[in-house]
Design a protein around this motif. Structure first.
Motif, mmCIF file in Angstrom:
data_model
loop_
_atom_site.group_PDB
_atom_site.id
_atom_site.type_symbol
_atom_site.label_atom_id
_atom_site.label_comp_id
_atom_site.label_asym_id
_atom_site.label_seq_id
_atom_site.Cartn_x
_atom_site.Cartn_y
_atom_site.Cartn_z
ATOM 1 N N LEU A 128 -2.459 8.176 8.996
ATOM 2 C CA LEU A 128 -2.522 8.071 10.458
ATOM 3 C C LEU A 128 -1.128 7.945 11.059
ATOM 4 O O LEU A 128 -0.845 8.532 12.113
ATOM 5 N N ALA A 129 -0.241 7.218 10.376
ATOM 6 C CA ALA A 129 1.145 7.097 10.849
ATOM 7 C C ALA A 129 1.844 8.459 10.785
ATOM 8 O O ALA A 129 2.600 8.820 11.695
ATOM 9 N N ALA A 130 1.577 9.217 9.727
ATOM 10 C CA ALA A 130 2.169 10.558 9.596
ATOM 11 C C ALA A 130 1.659 11.471 10.715
ATOM 12 O O ALA A 130 2.425 12.257 11.275
ATOM 13 N N GLN A 131 0.379 11.350 11.051
ATOM 14 C CA GLN A 131 -0.185 12.157 12.137
ATOM 15 C C GLN A 131 0.487 11.829 13.465
ATOM 16 O O GLN A 131 0.770 12.719 14.265
ATOM 17 N N GLY B 72 -0.020 17.685 15.307
ATOM 18 C CA GLY B 72 -0.198 19.133 15.308
ATOM 19 C C GLY B 72 -0.138 19.776 13.938
ATOM 20 O O GLY B 72 -0.308 20.983 13.816
ATOM 21 N N LYS B 73 0.109 19.013 12.891
ATOM 22 C CA LYS B 73 0.168 19.560 11.526
ATOM 23 C C LYS B 73 -1.176 19.322 10.836
ATOM 24 O O LYS B 73 -1.615 18.184 10.678
ATOM 25 N N SER B 74 -1.801 20.386 10.409
ATOM 26 C CA SER B 74 -3.104 20.260 9.755
ATOM 27 C C SER B 74 -2.994 19.615 8.377
ATOM 28 O O SER B 74 -3.960 19.059 7.874
ATOM 29 N N LEU B 75 -1.819 19.660 7.773
ATOM 30 C CA LEU B 75 -1.624 19.064 6.448
ATOM 31 C C LEU B 75 -1.952 17.574 6.446
ATOM 32 O O LEU B 75 -2.545 17.060 5.504
ATOM 33 N N HIS B 76 -1.592 16.874 7.522
ATOM 34 C CA HIS B 76 -1.862 15.439 7.600
ATOM 35 C C HIS B 76 -3.371 15.177 7.655
ATOM 36 O O HIS B 76 -3.866 14.223 7.056
ATOM 37 N N GLY C 141 -8.306 18.859 11.760
ATOM 38 C CA GLY C 141 -7.171 19.612 11.229
ATOM 39 C C GLY C 141 -7.295 21.091 11.531
ATOM 40 O O GLY C 141 -6.303 21.758 11.842
ATOM 41 N N LEU C 142 -8.508 21.612 11.452
ATOM 42 C CA LEU C 142 -8.714 23.032 11.770
ATOM 43 C C LEU C 142 -8.475 23.320 13.241
ATOM 44 O O LEU C 142 -8.092 24.434 13.595
ATOM 45 N N LYS C 143 -8.694 22.321 14.093
ATOM 46 C CA LYS C 143 -8.409 22.509 15.515
ATOM 47 C C LYS C 143 -6.909 22.619 15.760
ATOM 48 O O LYS C 143 -6.482 23.277 16.703
ATOM 49 N N MET C 144 -6.116 21.973 14.913
ATOM 50 C CA MET C 144 -4.651 22.010 15.061
ATOM 51 C C MET C 144 -4.097 23.369 14.659
ATOM 52 O O MET C 144 -3.309 23.955 15.383
ATOM 53 N N GLU C 145 -4.488 23.817 13.478
ATOM 54 C CA GLU C 145 -4.045 25.116 12.973
ATOM 55 C C GLU C 145 -4.951 25.531 11.819
ATOM 56 O O GLU C 145 -5.586 24.712 11.186
ATOM 57 N N ARG C 146 -4.982 26.817 11.570
ATOM 58 C CA ARG C 146 -5.810 27.345 10.478
ATOM 59 C C ARG C 146 -5.150 26.984 9.153
ATOM 60 O O ARG C 146 -3.977 27.265 8.929
#
Length: 147
Positions: free
Chosen positions: A64-67, A72-76, A100-105
């Motif tokens: 959550l801190a990384a997010q 905007g990074k789906s990796l998190h 995460g999919l909403k952020m990017e594919r």
């Protein structure tokens, strides 16, 4: 020199995760975090902590801190979902993957969602999914092959 070492540690850590060796990845990401605790390193380290040391609360907090640090990074969201799966919280994992999919594919998130499968609608739609009647009817209909 330390920036070069940091990049090598991160790349080797990602490779170890891809190969399923989260113990090695844990060590590599811990070393990388000592050099520079970037959101990417925190996110990967969180997954490794959950997988190897079963420190779920700490791992969730790190993801959550990384997010928040790197929105905007789906990796998190991928790593958060994987932590939730390790902790046995499938519903939260699915929500994290979908966010995460909403952020990017991200193909890895898509693969995780496919692996988890899609639930069928409850037999009696007017009742909640967890209702006794829905659970028993669902089992019965599955056994007779009507579902």
């Amino acid at each position: 020199m330390s920036r070069e070492r940091f990049n090598v540690l991160v790349e080797r850590g990602k490779q170890a995760i891809a190969e399923g060796d989260t113990l090695l990845a844990l060590v590599l990401f811990e070393d990388a975090a000592r050099l520079s605790a970037t959101p990417l390193v925190k996110s990967h380290l969180a997954y490794c902590l959950a997988r190897e040391k079963k420190q779920y609360q700490k791992a969730i907090a790190m993801c959550l801190a990384a997010q928040q640090s790197d929105p905007g990074k789906s990796l998190h969201y991928l790593n958060l979902g994987k932590v939730y799966l390790e902790a046995g919280q499938k519903g939260r994992a699915i929500r994290a993957f979908r966010q995460g999919l909403k952020m990017e594919r991200n193909q890895e998130i898509i693969d995780q969602l496919k692996r988890l499968g899609q639930r069928k609608p409850p037999p009696v739609a007017a009742l909640p999914r967890e209702h006794f009647l829905n659970r028993k009817l669902g089992v019965l209909l599955s056994r007779v092959g009507m579902r």
